[in-house]
Motif scaffolding. Structure first.
Motif, short mmCIF file in Angstrom:
data_model
loop_
_atom_site.label_atom_id
_atom_site.label_comp_id
_atom_site.label_asym_id
_atom_site.label_seq_id
_atom_site.Cartn_x
_atom_site.Cartn_y
_atom_site.Cartn_z
N UNK A 135 3.62 0.16 13.14
CA UNK A 135 4.64 1.21 13.18
C UNK A 135 4.66 2.01 11.89
N UNK A 136 4.15 1.44 10.81
CA UNK A 136 4.16 2.12 9.52
C UNK A 136 2.74 2.58 9.20
N UNK A 137 2.55 3.86 8.90
CA UNK A 137 1.21 4.33 8.57
C UNK A 137 0.67 3.61 7.34
N UNK A 174 -1.09 4.69 4.97
CA UNK A 174 -1.07 5.40 3.69
C UNK A 174 0.19 5.07 2.89
N UNK A 175 1.15 4.41 3.50
CA UNK A 175 2.33 3.99 2.75
C UNK A 175 2.00 2.87 1.76
N UNK A 182 2.47 2.85 -5.83
CA UNK A 182 2.94 3.78 -6.88
C UNK A 182 4.36 3.47 -7.30
N UNK A 236 -3.73 8.51 -1.91
CA UNK A 236 -2.98 9.37 -2.81
C UNK A 236 -1.99 10.26 -2.06
N UNK A 237 -2.22 10.44 -0.76
CA UNK A 237 -1.19 11.11 0.03
C UNK A 237 0.08 10.27 0.03
N UNK A 263 0.76 7.91 -2.20
CA UNK A 263 1.25 7.77 -3.57
C UNK A 263 2.06 8.98 -4.00
N UNK A 264 1.64 10.17 -3.52
CA UNK A 264 2.35 11.40 -3.91
C UNK A 264 3.60 11.64 -3.08
N UNK A 265 3.68 10.92 -1.97
CA UNK A 265 4.70 11.24 -0.98
C UNK A 265 6.10 11.25 -1.59
N UNK A 266 6.44 10.22 -2.30
CA UNK A 266 7.79 10.13 -2.87
C UNK A 266 7.73 10.04 -4.40
#
Lengths: 334, 263
Positions: free
Chosen positions: B82-84, B86-87, B93, B187-188, B190-193
């Motif tokens: 359920x969780x991508x 990339x998280x 991070x 890094x998508x 990592x940059x998300x939040x």
């Protein structure tokens, strides 16, 4: 030694500062020294968007939100920067929406034609479009709002359930129990009826099966007749039959005409027979009266006896003639 | 009679606690007063900065590297479909930057730096070298304590900052090498939040850790008594108190800085 310590410590601190600064720049995707195209959009509410939120055009990240500030008239003005090469679409509007269900937001720039046909969004854009040079913006509902609506629905369901619980007291339970018992009795009767009817249904179904078989047989025969008729039609026999029937009808008409002629002739014959009978009747009457030769012959017995003796003599003559033909007949050729 | 003894022991403990608090306060005040004696502490400050900070970089990087690897694998294990994935980058991070790099580095340096300081100063104390310094009109707080505390306060964030970079880098390498995750995806996430505040929070926290660890080490060393055993006890107490104080400060900063903060 002291200078060496100073150098090493200074180098370490410098290295750490550079590493951290580079990391921050990399993580924030900051463009140092690059000129940006900036524009402002205004919204009634910006949801969970914040500075740094990506600006997306046709699905491609093209910039970011730089800042946002409260403005007069209950507006929030959001300043966004775009890459210089990016061109805004015709008649642009900005939608703030969630990029995923995990709380990421994005500002989507799109043409007015591509805006979802949602009444609330259209109303927000129409309201914000009166801002002059500022782009109109609208905020789409986020998952939290949707879940809030779902929460209200759940609350309504809970209140209904609570009311049901209130209404479902001991008396209702007793009545329900009685209803269930009645339903059980009813179902027993129904089951019995069904059993009985099923037997009838068995016989009916047997009859139906036989009828269906008869129908199938008749259908088979009909099919054969049709096949035969079809083959007859294909061979021209029917035409011949029809032709023969026409001939027969013609002959029948001819026969009926002949019959009509015959009946006319019979009518005439009947008239002649009638006149003949009338004439015969007068003759018989005259015979019975003993008038004329035949009357005398019928009514005078001596004449009968004379005739009878004459016949006897004629019969003896014929017999003698058969026995001695030469006595009476002589044949000469020359 | 027995209850009287109980009350007496309670009073004795309370008195000792207040006395310890007062002694600590006085120690802090003396240290603060020594700040003005720049000529004494400045020449030796860089030496302590190199010893305490630069010398701690290998152990801090080592800890951060394995923390990043384990964190990436742990995140991929914990996330369901359920969780991508990339998280993983987001988790690595945020956790490395805000919590694990400062706290784990602080705990490691509490053992390495705090115990070292306590042992050094304790030995100097029990061998009366500190008394000799005072005889030579050296302020022991300006010469021994303040440069160490300053070095710890300045160099801990430096060490932790490098540990952050190393930890996230190790998490990225582990994600790319061991997980079904690309560099872009990592890094998508990592940059998300990511916020600049995350780094700021971690560095300020680590500075407080550095100040506390070195201060406790100096205090316990300066108060050491009874020879080698006293020095050992001082070192032990330094590690224990430092670890406790690091966790207390961690909670303190979380309550003060994170509670009610809207990202």
């Amino acid at each position: 030694m002291k200078r060496a310590n100073d150098f090493v410590v200074g180098l370490t601190i410098l290295g750490a500062i550079v590493a951290i600064a580079a990391g921050i720049v990399f993580m924030k995707q900051a463009d140092i020294g690059q000129r940006k195209t900036q524009f402002i959009a205004r919204f009634r509410d910006v949801g969970s968007a914040r500075p740094g939120t990506p600006v997306v055009i046709r699905g491609v990240r093209s910039g970011r939100i730089e800042s946002m500030a409260l403005a007069d008239g209950g507006w929030v003005e959001v300043r966004m920067s775009l890459d210089p090469a990016v061109r805004l679409p015709e008649n642009p509007v900005v939608l703030l929406n969630e990029a995923s269900v995990f709380g990421e937001w994005q500002a989507t720039v799109l043409g007015r034609d591509g805006v979802p046909r949602d009444a609330d969004v259209q109303r927000q854009l129409a309201d914000a479009a009166q801002g002059g040079t500022v782009l109109p913006g609208a905020t789409l509902p986020d998952i939290a709002k949707l879940t809030a609506v779902a929460g209200r629905i759940a609350g309504d369901v809970a209140s209904v359930a609570e009311r049901f619980e209130v209404a479902f007291d001991d008396r209702a339970a007793t009545e329900l129990r009685g209803s269930i018992r009645n339903f059980s009795d009813l179902s027993s009767v129904l089951a019995r009826t069904v059993r009985e009817q099923s037997r009838n249904l068995d016989s009916v179904s047997g009859d139906v099966r036989a009828g269906v078989q008869s129908l199938a047989h008749a259908a088979g025969q009909l099919e054969r007749v049709v096949t035969r008729f079809d083959s007859s039609t294909s061979r021209g026999e029917v035409d011949k039959v029809v032709s023969d029937a026409a001939d027969a009808a013609r002959q029948l008409r001819q026969a009926s005409r002949n019959l009509l002629t015959i009946s006319e002739q019979v009518g005439k014959s009947q008239e002649r027979l009638h006149s003949f009978i009338v004439g015969s009747d007068s003759i018989v009457t005259r015979i019975n009266r003993g008038q004329g030769s035949l009357g005398l012959l019928v009514n005078d017995s001596s004449l009968y006896r004379n005739t009878d003796s004459l016949l006897k003599e004629f019969r003896s003559f014929l017999a003698d003639l058969q026995r001695n033909p030469k006595r009476y007949i002589q044949v000469r050729i020359f | 009679m027995r209850s009287r003894a109980l009350i007496e022991s309670l009073g004795r403990y309370a008195n000792a606690a207040v006395e310890g608090l007062g002694r600590t306060g006085r120690f802090a005040a003396d240290t603060g007063r020594a700040v003005v004696d720049v000529g004494t502490w400045a020449p030796v400050a860089t030496f302590h900065a190199r010893t305490l900070g630069v010398g701690s970089l290998p152990i801090a990087s080592y800890i951060a590297m394995f923390t990043g690897v384990v964190l990436a694998l742990l995140a991929s294990y914990a996330f369901t479909r359920a969780v991508p994935l990339y998280f993983v980058g987001t988790l690595v991070q945020k956790t490395i930057t805000m919590e694990l790099a400062p706290v784990l580095t602080g705990l490691a340096l509490a053992g390495r730096v705090g115990a070292k300081i306590a042992a050094e100063l304790g030995t100097m104390k029990v061998t009366e070298q500190i008394d000799a310094l005072e005889t030579l009109t050296y302020d022991p707080f300006a010469y021994l304590v303040l440069p160490r505390v300053l070095a710890g306060t300045v160099m801990f964030p430096v060490v932790v900052g490098i540990a952050m970079v190393v930890g996230i880098g190790a998490g990225w390498l582990a994600s790319v090498a061991l997980l079904d995750l690309t560099t872009v995806e990592f890094f998508k996430g990592a940059r998300l939040f990511f916020l600049g505040f995350d780094v700021e929070y971690g560095l300020v926290k680590s500075a407080s850790f550095g100040a506390v660890v070195t201060f406790i080490g100096c205090r316990e060393g300066m108060l050491a008594r009874g020879g080698a055993e006293g020095v050992g006890q001082a070192a032990t107490r330094t590690v224990v108190y430092s670890a406790v104080m690091i966790l207390v400060l961690d909670a303190f900063w979380a309550v003060v800085w994170l509670l009610g903060r809207q990202t």
